[in-house]
Design an enzyme around this catalytic site. Structure first.
Site, PDB file in Angstrom:
ATOM      1  N   HIS A  49       0.836  -1.196   0.000  1.00 28.64           N
ATOM      2  CA  HIS A  49       0.000   0.000   0.000  1.00 28.64           C
ATOM      3  C   HIS A  49       0.876   1.253   0.000  1.00 28.64           C
ATOM      4  CE1 HIS A  49       0.557  -0.681   4.418  1.00 28.64           C
ATOM      5  NE2 HIS A  49       0.861   0.592   4.351  1.00 28.64           N
TER       6      HIS A  49
HETATM    7  P1  TYD Z   1      -2.075  -3.837   7.483  1.00 28.38           P
HETATM    8  O1  TYD Z   1      -2.171  -2.429   7.007  1.00 28.38           O
HETATM    9  O2  TYD Z   1      -2.622  -4.909   6.577  1.00 28.38           O
HETATM   10  O3  TYD Z   1      -0.563  -4.208   7.851  1.00 28.38           O
HETATM   11  P2  TYD Z   1       0.732  -4.216   6.870  1.00 28.38           P
HETATM   12  O4  TYD Z   1       0.774  -2.895   6.214  1.00 28.38           O
HETATM   13  O5  TYD Z   1       1.890  -4.454   7.776  1.00 28.38           O
HETATM   14  O6  TYD Z   1       0.585  -5.330   5.902  1.00 28.38           O
HETATM   15  O7  TYD Z   1      -2.782  -3.932   8.911  1.00 28.38           O
HETATM   16  C1  TYD Z   1      -3.165  -5.152   9.471  1.00 28.38           C
HETATM   17  C2  TYD Z   1      -4.463  -4.935  10.248  1.00 28.38           C
HETATM   18  O8  TYD Z   1      -4.207  -4.114  11.376  1.00 28.38           O
HETATM   19  C3  TYD Z   1      -5.537  -4.260   9.423  1.00 28.38           C
HETATM   20  O9  TYD Z   1      -6.776  -4.897   9.741  1.00 28.38           O
HETATM   21  C4  TYD Z   1      -5.574  -2.846   9.928  1.00 28.38           C
HETATM   22  C5  TYD Z   1      -5.087  -2.979  11.368  1.00 28.38           C
HETATM   23  N1  TYD Z   1      -4.338  -1.820  11.882  1.00 28.38           N
HETATM   24  C6  TYD Z   1      -4.844  -1.092  12.938  1.00 28.38           C
HETATM   25  O10 TYD Z   1      -5.934  -1.376  13.467  1.00 28.38           O
HETATM   26  N2  TYD Z   1      -4.133  -0.045  13.432  1.00 28.38           N
HETATM   27  C7  TYD Z   1      -2.935   0.322  12.891  1.00 28.38           C
HETATM   28  O11 TYD Z   1      -2.295   1.299  13.364  1.00 28.38           O
HETATM   29  C8  TYD Z   1      -2.427  -0.431  11.774  1.00 28.38           C
HETATM   30  C9  TYD Z   1      -1.120  -0.064  11.129  1.00 28.38           C
HETATM   31  C10 TYD Z   1      -3.159  -1.483  11.307  1.00 28.38           C
END
Ligand code: TYD
Length: 131
Positions: A49
């Protein structure tokens, strides 16, 4: 590309090492959120992303991992392998994280609270937004 490697001062003595992170001093934004990623299975990639507004500083406080950084035109990689090294990511940068060591703890300091609307999770949309 709006990414930069920051080198933090290590306060060392015979008792060990200490790194201090302070908003406006060695972190160039006000820290509103901290999260960390750990126990990532081998061969797992994360991220996929970009962000619209968020600024982030990523630090491997334990172990190592690699970031793929893409500004829509150029791709580069950064190995994070030291608690005294930070990767600053500002603006529209597509990122993927991979090669997590088993012991990796990846800590991210962020300039905003969690907001799903700030995410661009579709690569084509990201590339379009860069034009
Ligand atoms: P995600 O963005 O998929 O993680 P990465 O970028 O490491 O692959 O986030 C995983 C899950 O955690 C998603 O359901 C969103 C949640 N999340 C939060 O609730 N708070 C946060 O600060 C972050 C970064 C993610």
């Amino acid at each position: 590309m709006t990414t930069k490697i920051l080198s933090f001062n290590e306060i060392s003595d015979k008792r060990g090492q200490l790194v201090s992170l302070e908003s406006g001093i060695n972190v160039p934004f006000e820290i509103k959120r901290v999260y960390y990623i750990y126990d990532v299975p081998k061969a797992q990639r994360r991220g996929f992303h970009a962000h619209r507004k968020l600024e982030q500083l990523a630090i491997c406080v334990k172990g190592s991992c690699t970031f793929l950084l893409d500004n829509g035109k150029k791709r580069s990689t950064e190995l994070l392998d030291s608690p005294s090294k930070g990767l600053l990511i500002k603006g529209h940068i597509w990122r993927e994280m991979y090669d997590f060591s088993e012991d990796c703890v990846l800590m991210i300091l962020a300039s905003e609270l969690y907001d799903e609307n700030d995410y661009i999770r579709d690569y084509q949309l990201f590339v379009e937004s860069q034009k």
